[in-house]
Write a protein that holds these residues in place. Structure first.
Motif, PDB file in Angstrom:
ATOM      1  N   UNK A 192      36.923  41.771  32.958  1.00  9.06           N
ATOM      2  CA  UNK A 192      37.623  41.409  34.186  1.00  9.06           C
ATOM      3  C   UNK A 192      39.120  41.542  33.965  1.00  9.06           C
ATOM      4  N   UNK A 193      39.879  41.436  35.022  1.00  6.16           N
ATOM      5  CA  UNK A 193      41.332  41.550  34.878  1.00  6.16           C
ATOM      6  C   UNK A 193      41.877  40.387  34.059  1.00  6.16           C
ATOM      7  N   UNK A 233      45.941  47.171  32.205  1.00  5.02           N
ATOM      8  CA  UNK A 233      45.802  45.969  33.038  1.00  5.02           C
ATOM      9  C   UNK A 233      45.191  46.287  34.396  1.00  5.02           C
ATOM     10  N   UNK A 234      45.654  47.377  35.030  1.00  2.00           N
ATOM     11  CA  UNK A 234      45.242  47.632  36.407  1.00  2.00           C
ATOM     12  C   UNK A 234      44.070  48.597  36.521  1.00  2.00           C
ATOM     13  N   UNK A 235      43.905  49.515  35.592  1.00  2.91           N
ATOM     14  CA  UNK A 235      42.820  50.489  35.697  1.00  2.91           C
ATOM     15  C   UNK A 235      41.722  50.264  34.670  1.00  2.91           C
ATOM     16  N   UNK A 236      42.025  49.534  33.590  1.00  4.63           N
ATOM     17  CA  UNK A 236      41.012  49.269  32.590  1.00  4.63           C
ATOM     18  C   UNK A 236      40.837  50.365  31.572  1.00  4.63           C
ATOM     19  N   UNK A 237      41.581  51.455  31.660  1.00  2.00           N
ATOM     20  CA  UNK A 237      41.446  52.551  30.697  1.00  2.00           C
ATOM     21  C   UNK A 237      42.725  53.369  30.706  1.00  2.00           C
ATOM     22  N   UNK A 243      45.723  52.350  41.099  1.00  2.00           N
ATOM     23  CA  UNK A 243      46.827  51.699  41.799  1.00  2.00           C
ATOM     24  C   UNK A 243      47.332  50.534  40.964  1.00  2.00           C
ATOM     25  N   UNK A 244      48.619  50.511  40.703  1.00  2.00           N
ATOM     26  CA  UNK A 244      49.265  49.383  40.040  1.00  2.00           C
ATOM     27  C   UNK A 244      49.797  48.469  41.142  1.00  2.00           C
TER      28      UNK A 244
END
Length: 622
Positions: A192-193, A233-237, A243-244
């Motif tokens: 998760x984020x 953080x925002x895309x996971x990879x 989108x940031x």
């Protein structure tokens, strides 16, 4: 070991521990017969590291004694400076000395004697011979005689490139690759984020700390590392685009200033380098400090950190960076204040120890007349019975009005100053209750850089991080609702709210003004025994209902329930959009009650609640 001061009985204990152990060898998965270990340290034994340090201390004493006898000659950068002959860290040894055949041969003999005494043999296949200011031919011939490899600058020692120009971004590639490889090893798609945020703060931000504590990092290197953190953080990879939702400048702010609490690497780099200023003022017996003074000292003008501009190197880069850095328009050394102890380590004129400015600025006339501008406080002020008086060698000039005023100020200072008798203590940013720390420097930077927002989110500890982050994004309007996606040029067939199909799905509409959401809030307010009121934003909702609660614990509990409610609404909306489920108000409310009970009971360690009472009224125990 008797020569090192250990008693015979202790030596017998250690010999018994080493010789009483039995080992076996695995051959094709099957152990052979056991045999006794007669000597040597066993890997994995908790006693082995301590015994190894004792043995290496013997090597240190051998080298130092050879230097005192003149058999081995170390490196001496100045006549009054310390002589450097070796550096040891565990099993990594760096032996230094002036280049001569006799010096190299004597060091080799010392290592041979050490092997005969301890059984620890130098691995010549891993050893390198370096020569500075010596022809390559001479180095190669000497290395061939000793059996060593020829080394060249830069080389790796304790994970650091020695002799490299760290102002070049290419020399930071190992640090960047370390961060990149660590990201590749994580299964980011299942995180998760909140989990990704935890990994960034606890792992990724710590990987370059070793380098950042020694070198001034180029800006492009810090930008590359932070770009990878932001993408993770925002895309996971690292692959693909995404989108940031919130800018990195806001994400790296402390939580109390509206961010997620990720430290900017530039701030970390500065705070870690400022620590050298504190160490230089406090570690007077440190070998490194004596070396710096002998190499960079001797300037006529006083400076917080000595440096010779003609000498290149990392120390010069660090000092130049710290001298140019300003915090709220002030140089960094102005934030260091010394609490007077015995006065032996404080410069009377230049250090800030009385008032808020150096005395050379406070008393310019007296300072210009003083011939000894490097005098310490202890040398300038002495006891005469029970009264502090000035040293007789200092003549006060009271021939002018300004001079008379300064002399009167000196007399007032003598009545206020008191020796505590302990060691002089340096503090940061006028905080007498805490010693210097890297965290204190970062707090000072943030206090002068960031301004507190009018409506800031208060994080709730008993609510999971992912729920707190969702609430943080809702407050900033950075949730991927259909209207927000359209604003970011994404083509959607319909931008209306999927729950009510009446208005465009904005953040405030989805979580506040939507008929479905308002029905959920009405039942939540009835459950919490609060008056149902219509609000236009989440911030107004939380602040408005908190006014009806008297206790701080009650406000925190309701704030957490509000977060869980927003989480449940968002989860119900996503299940309807992506799984074609039918939204039900009762199910959302039931989910809020069950999840908030589970999280509060497992994460709020001060209180335990009962489900039968919780489901009736969550604040019954307050």
């Amino acid at each position: 070991m008797d020569q090192m001061g250990f008693p015979p009985r202790w030596c017998l204990w250690i010999r018994g521990i080493i010789q009483s152990a039995r080992s076996a060898v695995l051959v094709n998965g099957s152990p052979t017969f056991e045999f006794y270990c007669q000597k040597g340290l066993r890997q994995g034994d908790p006693l082995s590291p301590f015994l190894f340090l004792i043995v290496m201390e013997a090597l240190t004493n051998m080298i130092l004694r050879a230097c005192r006898l003149g058999d081995v000659e170390g490196i001496k950068v100045s006549d009054e400076g310390p002589s450097i002959s070796h550096m040891l860290y565990a099993d990594d040894a760096l032996i230094m000395g002036t280049w001569s055949r006799n010096n190299i041969v004597m060091n080799t003999r010392l290592l041979r004697i050490f092997f005969m005494c301890s059984g620890l043999k130098i691995n010549v296949h891993k050893s390198h011979l370096f020569g500075l200011g010596v022809s390559d031919t001479e180095v190669s011939s000497m290395a061939e005689v000793l059996g060593y490899k020829v080394g060249s600058l830069p080389f790796q020692y304790l994970g650091i490139k020695v002799g490299a120009n760290m102002n070049r971004s290419s020399h930071w590639d190992p640090v960047v690759e370390t961060v990149r490889n660590r990201l590749q090893s994580w299964k980011a798609k299942v995180l998760s984020i909140g989990g990704r945020l935890t990994l960034i703060k606890s792992v990724l931000s710590s990987l370059p700390v070793y380098y950042l504590s020694l070198f001034k990092a180029p800006g492009v290197v810090l930008e590359n590392i932070e770009r990878m953190m932001n993408k993770f953080l925002w895309t996971g990879s690292r692959e693909g685009r995404g989108i940031h939702w919130v800018s990195w400048d806001i994400v790296t702010r402390p939580k109390r200033f509206g961010g997620l609490g990720i430290s900017k690497l530039s701030e970390v780099n500065l705070a870690l380098l400022v620590k050298w200023m504190c160490w230089f003022k406090t570690d007077h017996e440190g070998w490194w400090r004596k070396f710096i003074i002998s190499l960079h000292g001797g300037r006529n003008r006083w400076a917080f950190l000595p440096v010779k501009k003609a000498l290149a190197g990392n120390w010069k880069s660090v000092v130049n960076f710290l001298e140019k850095t300003r915090i709220n328009g002030e140089s960094i050394d102005k934030f260091f204040t010394c609490q007077l102890g015995d006065g032996s380590r404080i410069n009377f004129w230049k250090d800030i120890w009385y008032g808020t400015t150096p005395l050379c600025i406070r008393w310019p006339i007296l300072y210009s007349k003083d011939r000894n501008k490097k005098v310490s406080v202890k040398e300038r002020i002495r006891f005469d019975g029970t009264v502090l008086v000035l040293d007789d060698s200092w003549e006060l000039d009271a021939s002018t009005v300004e001079g008379i005023s300064e002399v009167q100020d000196v007399s007032y200072m003598l009545s206020q100053v008191k020796y505590s008798g302990c060691t002089d203590r340096w503090i940061w940013d006028q905080n007498p209750n805490a010693d210097f720390s890297v965290a204190a420097v970062k707090n000072s930077l943030r206090r002068y850089i960031y301004t507190q927002q009018a409506h800031q989110m208060i994080w709730v500890k008993w609510v999971p991080i992912k729920v707190n982050i969702l609430m943080w994004r809702i407050e900033k309007g950075r949730v991927p609702t259909r209207l927000e996606l359209v604003k970011r040029r994404m083509v959607l067939p319909d931008s209306r709210c999927p729950l009510c199909r009446l208005e465009e799905e904005s953040v405030n509409h989805l979580f506040i003004t939507c008929e479905f959401s308002f029905a959920v809030w009405s039942l939540i307010w009835r459950w919490c025994k609060l008056i149902p009121v219509h609000f236009d934003s989440i911030t107004d909702l939380v602040q408005g209902q908190e006014l009806l609660l008297a206790s701080a614990r009650g406000k925190e509990l309701f704030r957490g329930i509000t977060m869980v409610t927003c989480w449940a609404i968002w989860k119900e909306r996503n299940e309807m959009v992506f799984q074609n489920s039918t939204p039900k108000v009762v199910e959302v409310v039931s989910r809020v009650k069950s999840m908030s009970f589970l999280w509060f009971n497992s994460r709020a360690y001060s209180l335990k609640v009962v489900w039968k009472e919780w489901v009736k009224y969550p604040m019954y125990m307050l």
